[in-house]
Scaffold this active site. Structure first.
Site, PDB file in Angstrom:
ATOM      1  N   ARG A 266       2.323   2.481   9.812  1.00 51.49           N
ATOM      2  CA  ARG A 266       3.559   2.214   9.070  1.00 51.49           C
ATOM      3  C   ARG A 266       3.560   3.059   7.800  1.00 51.49           C
ATOM      4  O   ARG A 266       2.853   2.745   6.845  1.00 51.49           O
ATOM      5  CB  ARG A 266       3.658   0.717   8.740  1.00 51.49           C
ATOM      6  CG  ARG A 266       4.722   0.409   7.697  1.00 51.49           C
ATOM      7  CD  ARG A 266       5.002  -1.065   7.562  1.00 51.49           C
ATOM      8  NE  ARG A 266       3.873  -1.894   7.176  1.00 51.49           N
ATOM      9  CZ  ARG A 266       3.418  -2.033   5.936  1.00 51.49           C
ATOM     10  NH1 ARG A 266       3.935  -1.323   4.941  1.00 51.49           N
ATOM     11  NH2 ARG A 266       2.420  -2.855   5.678  1.00 51.49           N
ATOM     12  N   HIS A 270       6.475  -2.662   4.376  1.00 51.83           N
ATOM     13  CA  HIS A 270       6.634  -3.644   5.443  1.00 51.83           C
ATOM     14  C   HIS A 270       8.123  -3.944   5.641  1.00 51.83           C
ATOM     15  O   HIS A 270       8.627  -3.964   6.761  1.00 51.83           O
ATOM     16  CB  HIS A 270       5.873  -4.916   5.096  1.00 51.83           C
ATOM     17  CG  HIS A 270       6.004  -6.001   6.109  1.00 51.83           C
ATOM     18  ND1 HIS A 270       5.377  -5.957   7.334  1.00 51.83           N
ATOM     19  CD2 HIS A 270       6.708  -7.161   6.088  1.00 51.83           C
ATOM     20  CE1 HIS A 270       5.682  -7.038   8.025  1.00 51.83           C
ATOM     21  NE2 HIS A 270       6.481  -7.783   7.294  1.00 51.83           N
ATOM     22  N   TYR A 279      -1.166  -2.231  -2.513  1.00 49.58           N
ATOM     23  CA  TYR A 279      -2.318  -2.587  -1.677  1.00 49.58           C
ATOM     24  C   TYR A 279      -2.818  -1.438  -0.806  1.00 49.58           C
ATOM     25  O   TYR A 279      -3.842  -1.586  -0.147  1.00 49.58           O
ATOM     26  CB  TYR A 279      -1.968  -3.782  -0.786  1.00 49.58           C
ATOM     27  CG  TYR A 279      -0.753  -3.596   0.096  1.00 49.58           C
ATOM     28  CD1 TYR A 279      -0.823  -2.875   1.284  1.00 49.58           C
ATOM     29  CD2 TYR A 279       0.469  -4.153  -0.260  1.00 49.58           C
ATOM     30  CE1 TYR A 279       0.284  -2.708   2.098  1.00 49.58           C
ATOM     31  CE2 TYR A 279       1.590  -3.996   0.539  1.00 49.58           C
ATOM     32  CZ  TYR A 279       1.491  -3.276   1.720  1.00 49.58           C
ATOM     33  OH  TYR A 279       2.613  -3.098   2.504  1.00 49.58           O
TER      34      TYR A 279
END
Length: 370
Positions: A266, A270, A279
């Protein structure tokens, strides 16, 4: 990895541990297991797959832009996952039925989605985003992993009807830790339902890396349920198509369910409500950018003299045209009055519903008074 095998390796390991046909640098790699499933794919077909992926990336970027501009409440990007979605989606038969998560924009595209279909749900308009019967896709599922149970139920119905169909369900690496997914595989295996499970391992379940989901390849879980599996390079569109054709043939021929793990990445957040910089390390992102699924096909076609400037220009025009129509459809949607949510809930008038309508009307009126 061959069907029914699962070598013990770290789940974070890269694409070297997957089946592939086109390497990241565009080199064609002989693959006796997968090549036979795509022996009909010539360079014309490869250019069409390339076109599909470019159009999908443009749809995705337009969705992000529309959300940032306040036209959509949310958008779930699929940048980087074009090969996994286009490759598997183009392998489906017209009568197969798909049970997606919320990120399968590319599968929607391969099933003939109209421009407004991509945005209707994310805009909060009436309907389930599209007509499920027309596209052969169930409504987008927000509850993580729930769609796998729906797919197995549908697959059991196929068995009872004796139909020549397959139920296909898509989910991410994070969903593999959900009870629903494991329960779905138990039922599918027990009843030999014609279901294909497609795990798009994009390495991140929101902010949690795949290494926390499992220390072993996710494809290795399926054989524990009696389901054969393949772990493929999810950024290789030909490998994804070949693997999906194998899985569909397995399920359609009465052998029961099959499982694919498409190892991809990805590249974006998200959803548009997420900030991956909090993160995720930029170094990791750079590594996967070098494995871009679109650049990989372009490199291969260019190396064999099958990529022209005219094709690239035509593809970009097509992508921009689809995005333009998508934007126009989005902005042109007429939002129903808020109280219309109570219309057509029951066939006959219902006192409880009328009371709720009155209470909601009073709530809305309180904003006008303020």
């Amino acid at each position: 990895m061959s069907p029914n095998t699962s070598p013990i390796v770290d789940a974070q390991n890269d694409l070297e541990l997957t089946e592939r046909i086109i390497a990241p640098d565009g080199t064609r790699v002989p693959n006796p297991q997968l090549d036979r499933w795509i022996d009909d794919i010539d360079y014309v077909a490869m250019r069409e797959l390339h076109r599909d992926m470019v159009v999908l990336r443009r749809i995705d970027s337009e969705g992000v832009a529309l959300q940032r501009q306040g036209q959509l409440g949310l958008w779930a990007p699929c940048n980087g996952q074009e090969a996994a979605q286009i490759g598997t989606g183009r392998a489906l038969a017209p009568n197969d039925f798909v049970f997606p998560s919320y990120r399968e924009t590319g599968v929607m595209y391969t099933r003939g989605a109209e421009p407004g279909d991509y945005v209707r749900m994310w805009r909060g308009e009436e309907g389930a985003a599209y007509d499920p019967a027309r596209l052969g896709i169930a409504p987008l599922q927000i509850i993580i992993g729930a769609q796998t149970l729906h797919a197995v139920g549908y697959g059991m119905g196929i068995l009872h009807d004796g139909a020549d169909e397959v139920a296909v369900t898509y989910f991410g690496d994070g969903a593999t830790s959900q009870g629903d997914v494991n329960e779905a595989m138990i039922f599918a295996s027990s009843y030999r339902a014609p279901v294909v499970f497609v795990c798009q391992n994009n390495h991140w379940a929101i902010s949690e890396p795949v290494g926390l989901q499992s220390q072993y390849p996710l494809a290795g879980r399926a054989p524990g349920f009696g389901i054969p599996s393949l772990r493929v390079d999810g950024n290789d569109v030909l490998a994804c198509m070949a693997a999906m054709r194998w899985a569909l043939d397995h399920a359609r021929s009465g052998k029961g369910p099959a499982y694919l793990e498409a190892v991809t990445y990805r590249m974006g957040p998200h959803t548009t409500a997420d900030d991956p910089k909090r993160y995720r390390d930029d170094t990791e992102l750079a590594v996967w950018r070098d494995r871009d699924p679109i650049a990989r096909v372009e490199a291969h076609l260019r190396a064999v003299g099958e990529l022209t400037d005219e094709h690239l220009e035509s593809v970009q025009q097509t992508a921009d045209d689809v995005a333009r129509k998508m934007r126009a459809a989005c902005i042109g949607m007429q939002t129903r009055p808020a109280l219309a949510v109570f219309d057509r809930v029951y066939a006959e008038p219902h006192s409880g519903l009328e009371r709720q309508r009155d209470e909601y009307a009073a709530y809305l009126a309180s904003f006008e008074e303020a």
